[in-house]
Scaffold this active site. Structure first.
Site, mmCIF file in Angstrom:
data_model
loop_
_atom_site.group_PDB
_atom_site.id
_atom_site.type_symbol
_atom_site.label_atom_id
_atom_site.label_comp_id
_atom_site.label_asym_id
_atom_site.label_seq_id
_atom_site.Cartn_x
_atom_site.Cartn_y
_atom_site.Cartn_z
ATOM 1 N N HIS A 133 1.235 -1.617 -0.043
ATOM 2 C CA HIS A 133 0.031 0.045 -0.029
ATOM 3 C C HIS A 133 0.764 1.536 0.071
ATOM 4 C CE1 HIS A 133 -4.285 -1.527 0.019
ATOM 5 N NE2 HIS A 133 -3.973 -2.464 1.344
ATOM 6 N N ASP A 163 0.289 6.870 -3.715
ATOM 7 C CA ASP A 163 -0.773 6.268 -4.608
ATOM 8 C C ASP A 163 -0.656 7.522 -5.625
ATOM 9 O OD1 ASP A 163 -1.524 4.006 -3.240
ATOM 10 O OD2 ASP A 163 -3.481 4.557 -2.554
#
Length: 383
Positions: A133, A163
């Site tokens: 992540h 991200d």
């Protein structure tokens, strides 16, 4: 800002294989800029618990429902690919190939296709097959180590740095560059390998240069731009809110200490050994008034001081309201498309795509008969 127009990417067709996080955001950005984005949703959803009607990363898209694990699923996607300019997927390395929609299969159907791959670790390397992540990607690149106070754990910057900045934006840059190449004389399609670790590392290019030159210490809370500087940081006000200070240059700093009312009570800004003393003086002064009062004090100045607004407060700020930085579409206040274009303005034209809701329209518009929804026996009898 005009809210009408097709955007500079009008006419570009994008197939997005449904995922979560940076891939959908990248496809949303292409849709914001006018591309016709078709999201291929899977039966059962993409694994994100948010109500699809509120998933703003799926705005300005259309959705078709295809089961890639079915016998006909891969062929349906390839039929879309044949008519597309770009494909975006965010699977782990090798998954798209196993599903029959990897780069070789897609480029065989459409040699000018730009095949965008969005992952955290990249398509190769020791960690390529590992789960991950945002926080792990920015941790490994050193980016996370820079954020936070010196005597506290690193601060997690939501999932914006990894991200979306290191991932989505680099994928979009790569896709647009590859699209330019594909459309040039003698050009061809290709694969864009956008890894969040690469992008997050690249974002820190200036810092690496400063570190090599001796102008940046490899520890957080000790540098000009990481909170170590007393005139570049956030300070609490009397009402528990915060003001952000960015008075780096001398002329801005002079206005800052003048308006703050501590000009004659503090050490020189370049007396690094007394920076703690300077920081304490600034903090103490800010705690004497509310955020609104300090906002009024610094308004109209070049002291580079701003109130720290919440997500709900930001859209109402006079500057952002005047620029229409946020818009209301379908009853949801949301950031407007960015950046802006003088000749081909972008706009929010469609609410978040609901899974499968546009299958019939896409089948017609793209002339892809294989995805046309089958009529049920009951619907035929009703005619």
């Amino acid at each position: 800002m005009s809210l009408s127009g097709n955007g500079p990417l009008a006419g570009v067709r994008v197939v997005e294989l449904a995922g979560i996080g940076p891939g959908p955001f990248a496809a949303m950005l292409l849709g914001d800029l006018g591309a016709d984005v078709v999201r291929v949703d899977r039966p059962g959803g993409a694994g994100l618990s948010i109500d699809p009607a509120y998933d703003l990363t799926n705005r300005n898209k259309r959705s078709v429902l295809i089961d890639l694990k079915s016998d006909e699923g891969p062929r349906q996607v390839l039929d879309l690919v044949e008519r597309a300019d770009v494909l975006i997927e965010g699977y782990r390395p090798g998954v798209a190939e196993r599903l029959g929609v990897g780069p070789d299969a897609c480029l065989a159907r459409n040699p000018r296709l730009v095949y965008g791959r969005m992952t955290g670790w990249g398509q190769e390397g020791p960690l390529a097959a590992r789960a991950g992540h945002d926080i792990g990607y920015i941790a490994l690149t050193g980016t996370l180590s820079m954020i936070g106070k010196a005597d506290e754990p690193p601060v997690v910057p939501a999932n914006l740095v990894g991200d979306y900045a290191g991932g989505s934006l680099y994928l979009v840059i790569g896709v647009l560059a590859a699209l330019q190449h594909a459309r040039s004389e003698g050009g061809s399609g290709q694969v864009v390998d956008a890894a969040i670790v690469d992008g997050a590392a690249h974002l820190a290019t200036m810092i690496h240069g400063m570190m090599a030159a001796g102008g940046w210490q490899d520890r957080r809370g000790a540098n000009l731009l990481d909170g170590g500087c007393p005139f570049y940081g956030s300070y609490e006000t009397a009402d528990g809110e915060y003001m952000a200070v960015g008075a780096l240059e001398q002329q801005f700093y002079d206005q800052f200490v003048e308006l703050l009312g501590i000009k004659d009570e503090i050490p020189a800004r370049k007396d690094f050994g007394r920076w703690d003393e300077l920081r304490d003086a600034v903090a103490a002064r800010f705690r004497t008034r509310t955020r609104a009062e300090w906002t009024a004090v610094f308004e109209g100045s070049d002291a580079c001081v701003a109130p720290v607004l919440s997500l709900r407060e930001a859209p109402a700020h006079p500057h952002l309201a005047a620029r229409e930085t946020f818009v209301d579409h379908g009853g949801i206040t949301q950031p407007a498309p960015a950046p802006r274009f003088s000749a081909t303005p972008a706009a929010v034209t469609r609410p978040p795509a609901l899974p499968g809701a546009d299958t019939a329209d896409v089948a017609r518009d793209w002339d892809v008969r294989s995805i046309q929804p089958h009529e049920s026996h009951e619907s035929r009898e009703d005619r």
